[in-house]
Design a protein around this motif. Structure first.
Motif, PDB file in Angstrom:
ATOM      1  N   ILE A 172       0.871  -1.186   0.000  1.00  0.00           N
ATOM      2  CA  ILE A 172       0.000   0.000   0.000  1.00  0.00           C
ATOM      3  C   ILE A 172       0.905   1.233   0.000  1.00  0.00           C
ATOM      4  CG2 ILE A 172      -1.727   1.308   1.302  1.00  0.00           C
ATOM      5  CD1 ILE A 172      -2.701  -1.384   2.492  1.00  0.00           C
ATOM      6  N   ASN A 173       0.733   2.089  -1.006  1.00  0.00           N
ATOM      7  CA  ASN A 173       1.543   3.301  -1.118  1.00  0.00           C
ATOM      8  C   ASN A 173       0.673   4.535  -0.902  1.00  0.00           C
ATOM      9  OD1 ASN A 173       3.946   1.983  -1.700  1.00  0.00           O
ATOM     10  ND2 ASN A 173       3.553   1.955  -3.916  1.00  0.00           N
ATOM     11  N   ILE A 174       1.079   5.385   0.023  1.00  0.00           N
ATOM     12  CA  ILE A 174       0.310   6.606   0.269  1.00  0.00           C
ATOM     13  C   ILE A 174       0.804   7.703  -0.680  1.00  0.00           C
ATOM     14  CG2 ILE A 174      -0.502   8.280   1.967  1.00  0.00           C
ATOM     15  CD1 ILE A 174      -1.330   5.321   2.524  1.00  0.00           C
ATOM     16  N   ALA A 175      -0.056   8.051  -1.636  1.00  0.00           N
ATOM     17  CA  ALA A 175       0.232   9.152  -2.564  1.00  0.00           C
ATOM     18  C   ALA A 175      -0.506  10.387  -2.033  1.00  0.00           C
ATOM     19  CB  ALA A 175      -0.205   8.769  -3.972  1.00  0.00           C
ATOM     20  N   SER A 176      -1.255  11.067  -2.890  1.00  0.00           N
ATOM     21  CA  SER A 176      -2.052  12.229  -2.462  1.00  0.00           C
ATOM     22  C   SER A 176      -2.917  12.656  -3.643  1.00  0.00           C
ATOM     23  CB  SER A 176      -1.134  13.389  -2.076  1.00  0.00           C
ATOM     24  OG  SER A 176      -1.877  14.598  -1.997  1.00  0.00           O
ATOM     25  N   VAL A 177      -4.052  13.286  -3.346  1.00  0.00           N
ATOM     26  CA  VAL A 177      -4.879  13.816  -4.443  1.00  0.00           C
ATOM     27  C   VAL A 177      -4.149  14.907  -5.228  1.00  0.00           C
ATOM     28  CG1 VAL A 177      -7.157  13.266  -3.498  1.00  0.00           C
ATOM     29  CG2 VAL A 177      -6.042  15.423  -2.851  1.00  0.00           C
ATOM     30  N   VAL A 178      -3.123  15.519  -4.633  1.00  0.00           N
ATOM     31  CA  VAL A 178      -2.416  16.560  -5.390  1.00  0.00           C
ATOM     32  C   VAL A 178      -1.705  15.987  -6.616  1.00  0.00           C
ATOM     33  CG1 VAL A 178      -2.182  18.136  -3.428  1.00  0.00           C
ATOM     34  CG2 VAL A 178      -0.319  16.537  -3.950  1.00  0.00           C
ATOM     35  N   ALA A 179      -1.533  14.662  -6.645  1.00  0.00           N
ATOM     36  CA  ALA A 179      -0.990  14.023  -7.857  1.00  0.00           C
ATOM     37  C   ALA A 179      -1.889  14.316  -9.049  1.00  0.00           C
ATOM     38  CB  ALA A 179      -0.863  12.517  -7.650  1.00  0.00           C
ATOM     39  N   LEU A 180      -3.178  14.559  -8.780  1.00  0.00           N
ATOM     40  CA  LEU A 180      -4.154  14.826  -9.851  1.00  0.00           C
ATOM     41  C   LEU A 180      -4.395  16.317 -10.037  1.00  0.00           C
ATOM     42  CD1 LEU A 180      -6.802  12.114  -8.849  1.00  0.00           C
ATOM     43  CD2 LEU A 180      -4.954  11.916 -10.525  1.00  0.00           C
ATOM     44  N   MET A 181      -3.910  17.141  -9.126  1.00  0.00           N
ATOM     45  CA  MET A 181      -4.157  18.592  -9.173  1.00  0.00           C
ATOM     46  C   MET A 181      -2.837  19.330  -9.003  1.00  0.00           C
ATOM     47  SD  MET A 181      -7.446  18.558  -9.393  1.00  0.00           S
ATOM     48  CE  MET A 181      -7.950  20.229  -9.095  1.00  0.00           C
ATOM     49  N   PRO A 182      -1.894  19.153  -9.965  1.00  0.00           N
ATOM     50  CA  PRO A 182      -0.546  19.689  -9.744  1.00  0.00           C
ATOM     51  C   PRO A 182      -0.487  21.197  -9.584  1.00  0.00           C
ATOM     52  CG  PRO A 182      -0.777  18.781 -11.971  1.00  0.00           C
ATOM     53  CD  PRO A 182      -2.007  18.395 -11.212  1.00  0.00           C
ATOM     54  N   GLN A 204      -1.763  -1.137  -4.105  1.00  0.00           N
ATOM     55  CA  GLN A 204      -2.775  -0.082  -4.045  1.00  0.00           C
ATOM     56  C   GLN A 204      -2.081   1.256  -3.823  1.00  0.00           C
ATOM     57  OE1 GLN A 204      -4.765   0.190  -0.287  1.00  0.00           O
ATOM     58  NE2 GLN A 204      -6.661   1.053  -1.094  1.00  0.00           N
ATOM     59  N   ALA A 205      -2.562   2.287  -4.509  1.00  0.00           N
ATOM     60  CA  ALA A 205      -2.156   3.662  -4.178  1.00  0.00           C
ATOM     61  C   ALA A 205      -3.352   4.338  -3.523  1.00  0.00           C
ATOM     62  CB  ALA A 205      -1.738   4.429  -5.420  1.00  0.00           C
ATOM     63  N   VAL A 206      -3.099   4.983  -2.392  1.00  0.00           N
ATOM     64  CA  VAL A 206      -4.140   5.725  -1.685  1.00  0.00           C
ATOM     65  C   VAL A 206      -3.894   7.205  -1.919  1.00  0.00           C
ATOM     66  CG1 VAL A 206      -5.139   6.229   0.577  1.00  0.00           C
ATOM     67  CG2 VAL A 206      -4.327   3.912   0.059  1.00  0.00           C
ATOM     68  N   LEU A 207      -4.938   7.923  -2.326  1.00  0.00           N
ATOM     69  CA  LEU A 207      -4.816   9.359  -2.595  1.00  0.00           C
ATOM     70  C   LEU A 207      -5.665  10.134  -1.585  1.00  0.00           C
ATOM     71  CD1 LEU A 207      -3.793   8.056  -5.282  1.00  0.00           C
ATOM     72  CD2 LEU A 207      -4.921   9.912  -6.498  1.00  0.00           C
ATOM     73  N   PRO A 208      -5.079  10.431  -0.412  1.00  0.00           N
ATOM     74  CA  PRO A 208      -5.839  11.226   0.556  1.00  0.00           C
ATOM     75  C   PRO A 208      -5.887  12.681   0.120  1.00  0.00           C
ATOM     76  CG  PRO A 208      -3.941  10.089   1.593  1.00  0.00           C
ATOM     77  CD  PRO A 208      -3.749  10.053   0.103  1.00  0.00           C
ATOM     78  N   GLY A 209      -6.981  13.358   0.497  1.00  0.00           N
ATOM     79  CA  GLY A 209      -6.979  14.818   0.477  1.00  0.00           C
ATOM     80  C   GLY A 209      -6.353  15.270   1.794  1.00  0.00           C
ATOM     81  N   PHE A 210      -6.637  16.538   2.194  1.00  0.00           N
ATOM     82  CA  PHE A 210      -6.105  16.997   3.487  1.00  0.00           C
ATOM     83  C   PHE A 210      -6.552  16.035   4.587  1.00  0.00           C
ATOM     84  CE2 PHE A 210      -6.444  21.301   1.385  1.00  0.00           C
ATOM     85  CZ  PHE A 210      -5.083  21.540   1.335  1.00  0.00           C
ATOM     86  N   THR A 211      -5.607  15.602   5.382  1.00  0.00           N
ATOM     87  CA  THR A 211      -5.896  14.653   6.463  1.00  0.00           C
ATOM     88  C   THR A 211      -5.269  15.199   7.735  1.00  0.00           C
ATOM     89  OG1 THR A 211      -5.720  12.898   4.805  1.00  0.00           O
ATOM     90  CG2 THR A 211      -5.745  12.208   7.114  1.00  0.00           C
ATOM     91  N   ARG A 212      -6.045  15.171   8.831  1.00  0.00           N
ATOM     92  CA  ARG A 212      -5.597  15.814  10.071  1.00  0.00           C
ATOM     93  C   ARG A 212      -4.457  15.015  10.712  1.00  0.00           C
ATOM     94  NH1 ARG A 212      -8.053  19.937  12.360  1.00  0.00           N
ATOM     95  NH2 ARG A 212      -9.970  19.647  11.149  1.00  0.00           N
ATOM     96  N   THR A 213      -3.215  15.428  10.463  1.00  0.00           N
ATOM     97  CA  THR A 213      -2.036  14.760  11.042  1.00  0.00           C
ATOM     98  C   THR A 213      -0.999  15.827  11.405  1.00  0.00           C
ATOM     99  OG1 THR A 213      -0.727  14.561   9.024  1.00  0.00           O
ATOM    100  CG2 THR A 213      -2.359  12.816   9.422  1.00  0.00           C
ATOM    101  N   GLU A 214       0.141  15.352  11.875  1.00  0.00           N
ATOM    102  CA  GLU A 214       1.221  16.268  12.259  1.00  0.00           C
ATOM    103  C   GLU A 214       1.953  16.882  11.077  1.00  0.00           C
ATOM    104  OE1 GLU A 214       3.978  14.256  14.858  1.00  0.00           O
ATOM    105  OE2 GLU A 214       2.354  13.563  16.143  1.00  0.00           O
TER     106      GLU A 214
END
Ligand code: NAP
Length: 266
Positions: A135-145, A178-188
């Motif tokens: 499982i690879n954590i990417a980001s939705v910004v991959a789609l919105m450069p 799997q690639a996971v594309l999170p939007g803003f996620t509440r983390t550090e």
């Protein structure tokens, strides 16, 4: 039942910490990787007590060769590892033109090179045994450069394209990716980057627990790409269809007529 082990990088906080918790809940023993030994040890004691699994911290600075090598060796040599979750990553402190080049390069190294090396090692080991999942954590910004720091979005576009391409190589090998594309996620990640999370509209920020639970549901559904926020999956399918329609037009013997190159000059 044979015991199964998941390696989670970036397990000491945020998205990786929730993956560690959820995978322990699913009965996985864990190898947890991050730099902060104290946090990993506290987490290991807590997860072992609450889920009755073995949790082994592997404190390492993955950005350095001496930190990365033992982790790669573990993936290569420990046949009990059946899952790799790549969460270790960092975000930018501001736009590229206002950033220090060394810091940007360090971000590319962690988000791209390190994830790449770990994925290749795991894919080879898992495919050889006809099992396993990555499982690879990417980001939705991959789609919105256009929307964010150029270096960060490009690092996440790498994760997306790399995972899509690896899925082709892993077809029929018994290894899921799997690639996971999170939007803003509440983390550090925001605090670490010196960004006040409160400047982001609250209805654009998902809790890390909800994000990971949705991503794991997508994993269980066998999704290659999971976008936890996306209600209308048809929008993603439309983008994929458009991309595949382009395919046959992208590599041809002659330049397109709009460039005005006479055929005999080619
Ligand atoms: N939060 C978001 O809005 C968001 C959105 C899309 C994608 N993502 C991605 O999600 C992933 C996880 O980020 P997060 O939001 O959960 O942020 P986070 O809470 O800051 O977690 C980052 C993790 O990576 C570890 N890490 C950082 N540098 C490392 C290094 N050199 N070696 C080993 N471990 C290292 C950190 O632990 P130590 O400090 O202990 O090393 C921590 O466990 C990242 O790839 C990020 O780009 C986040």
């Amino acid at each position: 039942m044979p015991r199964k082990t998941a390696m989670v990088t970036g397990a000491s906080s945020g998205i990786g910490a929730i993956y560690a918790d959820r995978l322990a809940g699913r009965g996985f023993d864990l190898l947890t990787v991050a730099r902060d030994r104290g946090r990993l040890e506290e987490q290991a004691a807590r997860l072992a007590a609450s889920h009755g699994v073995q949790v082994s911290p592997l404190p390492a600075d993955l950005s350095g060769r001496e930190g990365l090598e033992p982790v790669l060796a573990k993936l290569r040599e420990d046949a009990g590892i059946t899952m790799l979750v790549n969460c270790a990553g960092s975000g930018p402190k501001g736009p590229v033109l206002q950033s220090d080049a060394t810091g940007l390069a360090a971000m590319v190294h962690l988000n791209v090179d390190v994830l790449h090396a770990l994925t290749v090692e795991a894919a080879k080991a898992f495919a050889a045994r006809g099992e396993g999942a990555i499982i690879n954590i990417a980001s939705v910004v991959a789609l919105m450069p256009e929307r964010f720091n150029a270096t960060y979005v490009a690092s996440k576009a790498f994760v997306l394209a790399f995972t899509q391409a690896m899925a082709e190589e892993l077809k029929g090998q018994g290894t899921q990716i799997q690639a996971v594309l999170p939007g803003f996620t509440r983390t550090e990640i925001f605090e670490r980057a010196g960004i006040d999370i409160n400047v982001i509209p609250a209805d654009m920020i998902m809790g890390a627990e909800e994000m990971v639970d949705a991503a794991l549901a997508g994993f269980d559904r066998g999704e290659l790409i999971t976008i936890p926020s996306l209600a209308d999956d048809g929008l993603w399918q439309a983008l994929e269809t458009a991309r595949h329609v382009l395919g046959p037009h992208l590599s041809l013997k002659h330049a397109a007529p709009r460039y005005g190159i006479p055929a005999e000059a080619v």
